[in-house]
Design a protein around this motif. Structure first.
Motif, PDB file in Angstrom:
ATOM      1  N   ASN A 108       0.856  -1.187   0.000  1.00 17.03           N
ATOM      2  CA  ASN A 108       0.000   0.000   0.000  1.00 17.03           C
ATOM      3  C   ASN A 108       0.888   1.232   0.000  1.00 17.03           C
ATOM      4  N   GLN A 109       1.075   1.810  -1.163  1.00 22.18           N
ATOM      5  CA  GLN A 109       1.956   2.954  -1.322  1.00 22.18           C
ATOM      6  C   GLN A 109       1.442   3.854  -2.436  1.00 22.18           C
ATOM      7  N   PRO A 110       1.804   5.152  -2.393  1.00 18.77           N
ATOM      8  CA  PRO A 110       1.470   6.048  -3.500  1.00 18.77           C
ATOM      9  C   PRO A 110       2.350   5.738  -4.711  1.00 18.77           C
ATOM     10  N   PRO A 111       1.981   6.249  -5.886  1.00 16.97           N
ATOM     11  CA  PRO A 111       2.725   5.915  -7.106  1.00 16.97           C
ATOM     12  C   PRO A 111       4.208   6.264  -7.032  1.00 16.97           C
ATOM     13  N   GLU A 112       4.558   7.371  -6.340  1.00 17.10           N
ATOM     14  CA  GLU A 112       5.970   7.779  -6.315  1.00 17.10           C
ATOM     15  C   GLU A 112       6.853   6.787  -5.568  1.00 17.10           C
ATOM     16  N   ALA A 113       6.243   5.934  -4.744  1.00 25.09           N
ATOM     17  CA  ALA A 113       7.036   4.933  -4.026  1.00 25.09           C
ATOM     18  C   ALA A 113       7.658   3.935  -4.985  1.00 25.09           C
ATOM     19  N   ARG A 114       6.974   3.637  -6.077  1.00 26.88           N
ATOM     20  CA  ARG A 114       7.543   2.697  -7.054  1.00 26.88           C
ATOM     21  C   ARG A 114       8.844   3.250  -7.631  1.00 26.88           C
ATOM     22  N   ALA A 115       8.826   4.510  -8.006  1.00 25.28           N
ATOM     23  CA  ALA A 115      10.047   5.116  -8.556  1.00 25.28           C
ATOM     24  C   ALA A 115      11.168   5.117  -7.527  1.00 25.28           C
ATOM     25  N   MET A 120      16.522   2.203  -6.222  1.00 27.23           N
ATOM     26  CA  MET A 120      17.452   1.523  -5.317  1.00 27.23           C
ATOM     27  C   MET A 120      18.127   0.319  -5.975  1.00 27.23           C
ATOM     28  N   ASP A 121      17.666  -0.066  -7.159  1.00 26.60           N
ATOM     29  CA  ASP A 121      18.254  -1.199  -7.895  1.00 26.60           C
ATOM     30  C   ASP A 121      18.266  -2.460  -7.037  1.00 26.60           C
ATOM     31  N   LEU A 122      17.140  -2.754  -6.435  1.00 24.10           N
ATOM     32  CA  LEU A 122      17.011  -3.963  -5.632  1.00 24.10           C
ATOM     33  C   LEU A 122      16.917  -5.191  -6.549  1.00 24.10           C
ATOM     34  N   PRO A 123      17.366  -6.348  -6.078  1.00 19.45           N
ATOM     35  CA  PRO A 123      17.288  -7.568  -6.892  1.00 19.45           C
ATOM     36  C   PRO A 123      15.883  -8.164  -6.871  1.00 19.45           C
ATOM     37  N   VAL A 124      14.939  -7.474  -7.512  1.00 24.76           N
ATOM     38  CA  VAL A 124      13.551  -7.924  -7.563  1.00 24.76           C
ATOM     39  C   VAL A 124      13.067  -7.907  -9.007  1.00 24.76           C
ATOM     40  N   SER A 125      12.042  -8.717  -9.271  1.00 23.13           N
ATOM     41  CA  SER A 125      11.502  -8.799 -10.627  1.00 23.13           C
ATOM     42  C   SER A 125      10.551  -7.661 -10.946  1.00 23.13           C
ATOM     43  N   ALA A 126       9.838  -7.179  -9.921  1.00 20.74           N
ATOM     44  CA  ALA A 126       8.836  -6.149 -10.168  1.00 20.74           C
ATOM     45  C   ALA A 126       8.522  -5.407  -8.881  1.00 20.74           C
ATOM     46  N   VAL A 127       8.087  -4.152  -9.050  1.00 16.90           N
ATOM     47  CA  VAL A 127       7.608  -3.320  -7.939  1.00 16.90           C
ATOM     48  C   VAL A 127       6.266  -2.737  -8.367  1.00 16.90           C
ATOM     49  N   ARG A 128       5.269  -2.887  -7.504  1.00 15.12           N
ATOM     50  CA  ARG A 128       3.960  -2.302  -7.779  1.00 15.12           C
ATOM     51  C   ARG A 128       3.393  -1.688  -6.507  1.00 15.12           C
ATOM     52  N   THR A 129       2.472  -0.738  -6.679  1.00 15.17           N
ATOM     53  CA  THR A 129       1.846  -0.082  -5.531  1.00 15.17           C
ATOM     54  C   THR A 129       0.327  -0.174  -5.636  1.00 15.17           C
ATOM     55  N   SER A 130      -0.312  -0.040  -4.490  1.00 11.60           N
ATOM     56  CA  SER A 130      -1.777  -0.103  -4.442  1.00 11.60           C
ATOM     57  C   SER A 130      -2.417   0.998  -5.275  1.00 11.60           C
ATOM     58  N   ASP A 131      -1.824   2.187  -5.258  1.00 12.71           N
ATOM     59  CA  ASP A 131      -2.413   3.295  -6.008  1.00 12.71           C
ATOM     60  C   ASP A 131      -2.400   3.024  -7.507  1.00 12.71           C
ATOM     61  N   GLU A 132      -1.377   2.325  -7.979  1.00 12.57           N
ATOM     62  CA  GLU A 132      -1.342   1.937  -9.395  1.00 12.57           C
ATOM     63  C   GLU A 132      -2.487   0.988  -9.717  1.00 12.57           C
ATOM     64  N   TRP A 133      -2.711   0.055  -8.826  1.00 10.80           N
ATOM     65  CA  TRP A 133      -3.720  -0.980  -9.055  1.00 10.80           C
ATOM     66  C   TRP A 133      -5.132  -0.513  -8.756  1.00 10.80           C
ATOM     67  N   GLY A 134      -5.250   0.543  -7.972  1.00 19.45           N
ATOM     68  CA  GLY A 134      -6.581   1.017  -7.611  1.00 19.45           C
ATOM     69  C   GLY A 134      -7.274   0.151  -6.580  1.00 19.45           C
ATOM     70  N   ASN A 166      -3.486  -6.273   7.865  1.00 17.28           N
ATOM     71  CA  ASN A 166      -3.373  -5.671   6.541  1.00 17.28           C
ATOM     72  C   ASN A 166      -2.600  -6.546   5.557  1.00 17.28           C
ATOM     73  N   ASP A 167      -1.700  -7.354   6.083  1.00 22.77           N
ATOM     74  CA  ASP A 167      -0.750  -8.067   5.228  1.00 22.77           C
ATOM     75  C   ASP A 167      -0.974  -9.574   5.194  1.00 22.77           C
ATOM     76  N   VAL A 168      -0.568 -10.228   6.284  1.00 20.77           N
ATOM     77  CA  VAL A 168      -0.373 -11.666   6.176  1.00 20.77           C
ATOM     78  C   VAL A 168      -1.645 -12.499   6.331  1.00 20.77           C
ATOM     79  N   LEU A 169      -2.589 -12.089   7.172  1.00 17.48           N
ATOM     80  CA  LEU A 169      -3.816 -12.874   7.264  1.00 17.48           C
ATOM     81  C   LEU A 169      -4.670 -12.760   5.996  1.00 17.48           C
ATOM     82  N   PRO A 170      -4.813 -11.568   5.397  1.00 13.87           N
ATOM     83  CA  PRO A 170      -5.500 -11.516   4.105  1.00 13.87           C
ATOM     84  C   PRO A 170      -4.769 -12.317   3.023  1.00 13.87           C
ATOM     85  N   ALA A 171      -3.434 -12.329   3.082  1.00 15.73           N
ATOM     86  CA  ALA A 171      -2.676 -13.146   2.136  1.00 15.73           C
ATOM     87  C   ALA A 171      -2.976 -14.621   2.343  1.00 15.73           C
ATOM     88  N   ALA A 172      -3.045 -15.037   3.618  1.00 14.13           N
ATOM     89  CA  ALA A 172      -3.382 -16.430   3.917  1.00 14.13           C
ATOM     90  C   ALA A 172      -4.774 -16.771   3.402  1.00 14.13           C
TER      91      ALA A 172
END
Length: 214
Positions: A108-115, A120-134, A166-172
């Motif tokens: 859950n982050q605003p769009p600027e958090a993705r940038a 940071m050039d983290l070793p990840v495949s993708a970064v997305r935010t809640s605001d992008e997804w709506g 907010n995170d892990v129980l909804p994921a479960a």
């Protein structure tokens, strides 16, 4: 078998201390007061935005954010940069990639958090935010987006976050493996709750490769 590890952002990857300290200064309240009220909100299951209203009754947070951007256009304000990464983040992500896991960031982050995260050039495949997804956590639609982005079935995904609600129980509930990180105000409080028994609780992200291999 977990094939993809998806991370929350705030207090999972990012130490939000500097953000809250800047907010205390902006609101004109002592840092300890604001942090204490924020911790109280965590303990009472109140939204973190309630902390703003408690210390500044009637405050319009969105309007304050807009004014802050005008006052300090070049400042971080309520944002973050690589200096805010927790020290275990890069070693843990590298280890996960080395062990063959795909790694994704989605929170859950605003769009600027993705940038900010991508810079940071983290070793990840993708970064997305809640605001992008709506759609925001804990809504099921958020976790459906996580599964779509990951490209694997929910049961092949581990979602790592610092909050039960907010995170892990909804994921479960979405069929993913929940991993609760005992970090930040919510993480320490939530790790003590009975519901944490539904999750795997860790104290450092560097524990993940061994935990997920079991």
């Amino acid at each position: 078998m977990v094939r993809c590890v998806v991370f929350d952002v705030g207090e999972t990857l990012i130490d939000e201390s500097r953000i809250w300290l800047r907010w205390a200064e902006r609101l004109g309240v002592p840092a300890l007061t604001f942090l204490g009220v924020l911790g109280g909100c965590a303990a009472l299951d109140r939204p973190h935005r309630d902390a703003f209203e408690l210390v500044r009754p009637g405050v319009d947070i969105d309007a304050e954010i807009a004014r802050w951007a005008q006052d300090e256009p070049a400042g971080l304000r309520n944002g973050f940069d690589a200096d805010d990464l927790y020290p275990d983040v890069r070693p843990a992500l590298d280890a996960l990639r080395g062990a063959g896991f795909d790694v994704v960031v989605a929170g859950n982050q605003p769009p600027e958090a993705r940038a900010a995260l991508e810079a940071m050039d983290l070793p990840v495949s993708a970064v997305r935010t809640s605001d992008e997804w709506g759609v925001q956590k804990p809504e099921p639609g958020f976790f459906a987006k996580v599964a779509e982005l990951s490209g694997v079935a929910p049961e092949d995904i581990a979602y790592v976050g610092d909050r039960l609600d907010n995170d892990v129980l909804p994921a479960a509930d979405a069929g993913m493996r929940p991993v609760l990180l005992r970090r930040g105000p919510w993480g320490y409080l939530h790790a003590e709750r009975p519901e944490a028994a539904r999750t795997t609780v860790i104290d450092s992200l560097t524990e993940l490769p061994a935990v997920l291999a079991r």
